[in-house]
Design a protein around this motif. Structure first.
Motif, mmCIF file in Angstrom:
data_model
loop_
_atom_site.group_PDB
_atom_site.id
_atom_site.type_symbol
_atom_site.label_atom_id
_atom_site.label_comp_id
_atom_site.label_asym_id
_atom_site.label_seq_id
_atom_site.Cartn_x
_atom_site.Cartn_y
_atom_site.Cartn_z
ATOM 1 N N ARG A 2 0.840 -1.195 0.000
ATOM 2 C CA ARG A 2 0.000 0.000 0.000
ATOM 3 C C ARG A 2 0.877 1.248 0.000
ATOM 4 O O ARG A 2 2.006 1.234 0.461
ATOM 5 C CB ARG A 2 -0.904 -0.034 1.222
ATOM 6 C CG ARG A 2 -1.868 -1.233 1.159
ATOM 7 C CD ARG A 2 -2.613 -1.452 2.436
ATOM 8 N NE ARG A 2 -3.486 -0.318 2.710
ATOM 9 C CZ ARG A 2 -4.084 -0.124 3.866
ATOM 10 N NH1 ARG A 2 -3.918 -0.964 4.847
ATOM 11 N NH2 ARG A 2 -4.857 0.927 4.050
ATOM 12 N N ASP A 6 -3.417 5.322 -0.350
ATOM 13 C CA ASP A 6 -4.298 4.454 0.429
ATOM 14 C C ASP A 6 -4.650 5.036 1.799
ATOM 15 O O ASP A 6 -5.441 4.450 2.526
ATOM 16 C CB ASP A 6 -3.648 3.075 0.610
ATOM 17 C CG ASP A 6 -3.450 2.382 -0.717
ATOM 18 O OD1 ASP A 6 -4.418 2.321 -1.502
ATOM 19 O OD2 ASP A 6 -2.324 1.911 -0.981
ATOM 20 N N GLN A 73 1.854 2.210 6.327
ATOM 21 C CA GLN A 73 0.603 1.480 6.086
ATOM 22 C C GLN A 73 0.686 0.030 6.561
ATOM 23 O O GLN A 73 -0.334 -0.564 6.892
ATOM 24 C CB GLN A 73 0.239 1.511 4.601
ATOM 25 C CG GLN A 73 -0.222 2.868 4.118
ATOM 26 C CD GLN A 73 -1.592 3.199 4.638
ATOM 27 O OE1 GLN A 73 -1.756 3.611 5.774
ATOM 28 N NE2 GLN A 73 -2.590 3.008 3.802
#
Length: 179
Positions: A2, A6, A73
């Motif tokens: 990601r 995102d 992330q």
């Protein structure tokens, strides 16, 4: 993996702060200090964050920021939220410092605020000068080092304490700033 897109918070930080987000990550994201060395050169800590952008291509910066966003992330949600808050605080503090009147006034103000005065105490002692002269006595590399140390210190404080210290600094910056 990601990336920045995102996470709205990371996407906003990337869009608004670019190079500063990369530098902030060196303090917040595991492995980002090595990334900064690779992208910006090993002496990047001696250069004002905004001037670092002159030495990196937009594609390289974007790739580095995507790596950072991917690392953030991949963290567990509660750890990720803390990391994003730290990155945000680092960028906010950096912007606040840059908005002040002069690097000399900032350095002098630091000497008068107990929570951060130790950042210049050694220089005052070594130079045998009064506190109100410290800003004028520092070399440009020392101002840059102070910028990073002050940003790091303030960003690590709880919000209420950070705001109180910044308010105290602002009062002293007003006393010693350019007229």
């Amino acid at each position: 993996m990601r990336g920045c897109a995102d996470s709205p918070a990371l996407a906003d930080l990337k869009a608004a702060n670019g190079i500063v987000l990369l530098v902030a990550a060196a303090d917040v994201v595991a492995g980002a200090d090595s990334l900064c060395d690779a992208v910006l050169g090993e002496d990047w800590r001696t250069v004002d964050p905004y001037n670092l952008a002159d030495d990196v291509t937009p594609d390289t910066l974007s790739a580095a920021l995507e790596w950072i966003c991917g690392r953030v992330q991949s963290l567990p949600p509660e750890v990720r939220d803390v990391a994003i808050a730290k990155l945000d605080a680092w960028c906010d503090v950096n912007a606040w410092i840059d908005s002040q009147s002069s690097v000399e006034a900032i350095a002098t103000a630091v000497a008068f605020v107990p929570e951060v005065e130790d950042l210049v105490a050694d220089e005052i002692a070594a130079r045998h000068i009064p506190k109100d002269m410290i800003g004028d006595s520092l070399a440009s590399s020392e101002h840059t080092q102070l910028h990073y140390e002050l940003t790091r210190r303030l960003a690590a404080m709880p919000v209420a304490q950070r705001e109180a210290v910044m308010a105290a600094l602002h009062v002293h910056i007003g006393k010693y700033g350019e007229e």
